[in-house]
Enzyme design. Structure first.
Site, PDB file in Angstrom:
ATOM      1  N   HIS A  98      84.118 -25.289  40.668  1.00  0.00           N
ATOM      2  CA  HIS A  98      85.043 -25.831  39.669  1.00  0.00           C
ATOM      3  C   HIS A  98      84.815 -24.972  38.433  1.00  0.00           C
ATOM      4  O   HIS A  98      83.671 -24.823  37.988  1.00  0.00           O
ATOM      5  CB  HIS A  98      84.685 -27.292  39.378  1.00  0.00           C
ATOM      6  CG  HIS A  98      85.626 -27.996  38.454  1.00  0.00           C
ATOM      7  ND1 HIS A  98      86.406 -29.053  38.885  1.00  0.00           N
ATOM      8  CD2 HIS A  98      85.904 -27.832  37.143  1.00  0.00           C
ATOM      9  CE1 HIS A  98      87.116 -29.512  37.864  1.00  0.00           C
ATOM     10  NE2 HIS A  98      86.821 -28.771  36.793  1.00  0.00           N
ATOM     11  N   LEU A  99      85.868 -24.392  37.906  1.00  0.00           N
ATOM     12  CA  LEU A  99      85.745 -23.529  36.739  1.00  0.00           C
ATOM     13  C   LEU A  99      84.957 -24.233  35.646  1.00  0.00           C
ATOM     14  O   LEU A  99      85.232 -25.388  35.311  1.00  0.00           O
ATOM     15  CB  LEU A  99      87.143 -23.160  36.216  1.00  0.00           C
ATOM     16  CG  LEU A  99      87.182 -22.378  34.910  1.00  0.00           C
ATOM     17  CD1 LEU A  99      86.473 -21.046  35.041  1.00  0.00           C
ATOM     18  CD2 LEU A  99      88.619 -22.190  34.460  1.00  0.00           C
ATOM     19  N   HIS A 100      83.964 -23.560  35.104  1.00  0.00           N
ATOM     20  CA  HIS A 100      83.195 -24.112  33.997  1.00  0.00           C
ATOM     21  C   HIS A 100      82.568 -22.981  33.201  1.00  0.00           C
ATOM     22  O   HIS A 100      82.317 -21.902  33.721  1.00  0.00           O
ATOM     23  CB  HIS A 100      82.130 -25.088  34.487  1.00  0.00           C
ATOM     24  CG  HIS A 100      81.123 -24.497  35.428  1.00  0.00           C
ATOM     25  ND1 HIS A 100      81.421 -24.226  36.749  1.00  0.00           N
ATOM     26  CD2 HIS A 100      79.827 -24.136  35.243  1.00  0.00           C
ATOM     27  CE1 HIS A 100      80.344 -23.726  37.335  1.00  0.00           C
ATOM     28  NE2 HIS A 100      79.370 -23.650  36.443  1.00  0.00           N
ATOM     29  N   TRP A 101      82.367 -23.260  31.938  1.00  0.00           N
ATOM     30  CA  TRP A 101      81.745 -22.317  31.016  1.00  0.00           C
ATOM     31  C   TRP A 101      80.458 -22.936  30.517  1.00  0.00           C
ATOM     32  O   TRP A 101      80.395 -24.135  30.251  1.00  0.00           O
ATOM     33  CB  TRP A 101      82.666 -22.050  29.818  1.00  0.00           C
ATOM     34  CG  TRP A 101      83.964 -21.430  30.219  1.00  0.00           C
ATOM     35  CD1 TRP A 101      85.096 -22.081  30.592  1.00  0.00           C
ATOM     36  CD2 TRP A 101      84.263 -20.042  30.287  1.00  0.00           C
ATOM     37  NE1 TRP A 101      86.079 -21.174  30.895  1.00  0.00           N
ATOM     38  CE2 TRP A 101      85.596 -19.923  30.710  1.00  0.00           C
ATOM     39  CE3 TRP A 101      83.532 -18.897  30.023  1.00  0.00           C
ATOM     40  CZ2 TRP A 101      86.213 -18.695  30.879  1.00  0.00           C
ATOM     41  CZ3 TRP A 101      84.146 -17.671  30.188  1.00  0.00           C
ATOM     42  CH2 TRP A 101      85.472 -17.568  30.615  1.00  0.00           C
TER      43      TRP A 101
END
Length: 111
Positions: A98-101
Site C-alpha cells: 500500500h503506497l506510503h511515505w
C-alpha cells in the site's frame, strides 16, 4: 491478512494510531513500531499498491494531496528538530503493498 497493513489494520480501525494530520483522502500518523526517533507514516485512504501504480492510474489529484501532506508534516519536523527525511519503498523493499511515505527525524532506534 494480506500484505496491506494499512487497509487491513489502520484504515479499518483494528490498529489504533495517533494521527498527526488528516485530510479527506490522506492520513498521517505516528508509526506503530518506529524505526527512528520520530517516525510518521503518510498513506492514501484508498488502496494504491505503490507510487508506480498511482502514476499508472494517473490520479494526479491524489498525488498532489499526498505530497502536500508529506510536505506539511516534513515542515513540522524541520521546524521542531531542524531536519527530516522522506522515504518511500517500491518492489521488494516495500513490506506493505500500500503506497506510503515515511517522514522521519533522528537516529535509527531499531533494525
Amino acid at each position: 491478512m494480506t500484505n496491506d497493513f494499512y487497509c487491513d489494520e489502520v484504515l479499518n480501525g483494528k490498529t489504533k494510531v495517533t494521527t498527526v494530520m488528516e485530510t479527506e483522502n490522506v492520513l498521517a500518523y505516528y508509526h506503530t513500531r518506529p524505526f527512528y526517533e520520530v517516525h510518521i507514516v503518510v498513506i492514501p485512504k484508498k488502496h494504491i499498491d505503490s507510487l508506480i501504480s498511482l502514476m499508472e492510474e494517473r490520479d494526479h489529484l491524489l498525488l498532489i494531496e499526498l505530497m502536500e501532506v508529506v510536505s506539511q508534516v516534513s515542515a513540522r519536523l524541520i521546524s521542531e528538530y531542524g531536519a527530516s527525511k522522506i522515504v518511500t519503498n517500491i518492489g521488494q523493499y516495500q513490506d506493505s503493498k500500500h503506497l506510503h511515505w515515511h517522514v522521519v527525524y533522528g537516529e535509527i532506534i531499531r533494525d
